[in-house]
Design a protein around this motif. Sequence first.
Motif, short mmCIF file in Angstrom:
data_model
loop_
_atom_site.label_atom_id
_atom_site.label_comp_id
_atom_site.label_asym_id
_atom_site.label_seq_id
_atom_site.Cartn_x
_atom_site.Cartn_y
_atom_site.Cartn_z
N ARG A 1 5.12 5.76 -17.14
CA ARG A 1 4.43 5.49 -15.86
C ARG A 1 5.18 4.44 -15.06
NH1 ARG A 1 -1.08 3.30 -16.95
NH2 ARG A 1 -1.24 3.35 -14.68
N PRO A 2 5.33 4.67 -13.73
CA PRO A 2 5.99 3.65 -12.92
C PRO A 2 5.04 2.49 -12.63
CG PRO A 2 5.41 5.56 -11.58
CD PRO A 2 4.92 5.85 -12.97
N MET A 3 5.48 1.28 -12.95
CA MET A 3 4.67 0.08 -12.73
C MET A 3 5.46 -0.88 -11.84
SD MET A 3 2.12 0.57 -14.96
CE MET A 3 1.42 -1.03 -15.31
N ALA A 4 4.80 -1.47 -10.83
CA ALA A 4 5.48 -2.48 -10.01
C ALA A 4 5.70 -3.72 -10.88
CB ALA A 4 4.62 -2.82 -8.80
N ASP A 5 6.94 -4.19 -10.95
CA ASP A 5 7.21 -5.42 -11.71
C ASP A 5 7.75 -6.53 -10.82
OD1 ASP A 5 9.85 -4.70 -11.32
OD2 ASP A 5 10.42 -4.88 -13.43
N GLY A 6 7.82 -6.29 -9.52
CA GLY A 6 8.25 -7.33 -8.59
C GLY A 6 7.89 -6.95 -7.18
N VAL A 7 7.76 -7.96 -6.33
CA VAL A 7 7.45 -7.69 -4.92
C VAL A 7 8.21 -8.71 -4.07
CG1 VAL A 7 5.34 -9.13 -4.96
CG2 VAL A 7 5.61 -7.39 -3.19
N THR A 8 8.66 -8.27 -2.90
CA THR A 8 9.28 -9.16 -1.95
C THR A 8 9.11 -8.53 -0.56
OG1 THR A 8 11.31 -10.41 -1.44
CG2 THR A 8 11.61 -8.15 -2.16
N ILE A 9 9.83 -9.06 0.41
CA ILE A 9 9.83 -8.44 1.73
C ILE A 9 11.25 -8.01 2.06
CG2 ILE A 9 7.80 -9.40 2.87
CD1 ILE A 9 9.53 -11.75 3.77
N GLY A 10 11.34 -7.04 2.95
CA GLY A 10 12.64 -6.55 3.37
C GLY A 10 12.58 -6.04 4.78
N LEU A 11 13.74 -5.64 5.27
CA LEU A 11 13.85 -5.09 6.62
C LEU A 11 14.32 -3.64 6.54
CD1 LEU A 11 15.67 -8.10 8.31
CD2 LEU A 11 13.34 -7.33 8.86
N ASP A 12 13.57 -2.76 7.19
CA ASP A 12 13.96 -1.37 7.38
C ASP A 12 14.49 -1.30 8.81
OD1 ASP A 12 14.09 1.35 7.95
OD2 ASP A 12 11.90 1.63 7.94
N GLU B 1 8.79 -5.24 6.01
CA GLU B 1 7.96 -4.44 5.10
C GLU B 1 7.83 -5.13 3.74
OE1 GLU B 1 9.10 -0.33 5.10
OE2 GLU B 1 9.41 -0.35 7.28
N LEU B 2 6.73 -4.88 3.09
CA LEU B 2 6.59 -5.26 1.68
C LEU B 2 7.43 -4.29 0.85
CD1 LEU B 2 2.74 -5.83 1.55
CD2 LEU B 2 4.49 -7.61 1.24
N VAL B 3 8.20 -4.84 -0.10
CA VAL B 3 9.07 -4.02 -0.94
C VAL B 3 8.69 -4.27 -2.40
CG1 VAL B 3 11.45 -3.51 -1.61
CG2 VAL B 3 10.94 -4.23 0.75
N TYR B 4 8.37 -3.20 -3.11
CA TYR B 4 7.99 -3.30 -4.52
C TYR B 4 9.11 -2.73 -5.38
CZ TYR B 4 3.40 -4.37 -2.69
OH TYR B 4 2.36 -4.96 -2.01
N ARG B 5 9.36 -3.38 -6.52
CA ARG B 5 10.35 -2.90 -7.49
C ARG B 5 9.61 -2.34 -8.70
NH1 ARG B 5 13.68 -7.50 -9.99
NH2 ARG B 5 11.74 -7.64 -11.15
#
Length: 200
Positions: free
Chosen positions: A67-78, A56-60
């Motif tokens: 306001r919540p703003m995405a400041d990072g993105v990576t991938i992860g496993l669910d 999955e794409l994972v956003y931080r």
Amino acid sequence: MRLICIGRNYGEHAKELGNAVPDEPVIFLKPESALIAQGGPIVLPAFSNDVHHEIELVYRFARINGRPMADGVTIGLDLTARDVQEQLKKKGLPWEKAKAFDGSAYVALPFLGEEALAQRPHTFSLKKNGTVVQDGNSGQMIFDLPTLIAHVDKYMRIETGDLLFTGTPAGVGPLKAGDSLEGYMLGELLFEIQVEGPTP
Ligand code: MG
């Protein structure tokens, strides 16, 4: 920090598990204790015979000016104990035993910053033992990132440091001891991890 997860956010994946495409986002949580150490390994739990990979794409997020703003993105496993989840679903019970167990989440660090965030779509894939098994991009999401943020924030305020797992594309499948996984985003290898059997 919370791991906020979205279920059934890719049409082909909803279909492969026999689920209807939802008319609003499906939300569940994993505790921080679910996180696997960087580099792994994935240790399969003894209570399941059918743990599936879900890339999955994972956003931080950072909360800026309210306001919540995405400041990072990576991938992860669910990681999902599918056999346990099927039993829980049949009984209409919550999914925690299947989704929130120790070692059920992986997040490839470090997060990618502005340059990656600005790219569209966010392409990603998972190789199992050298073969691509899942392959998707953010343009295939049923609910896009702004919709997910607004929806989640309505129920639970997204705080700085929270992570959002945004759902998995089709191709989920079981893991077994000895498997080797590689995760790619925007054409770059972001993680490699090995799978081990349950600790005796
Ligand atoms: Mg998932």
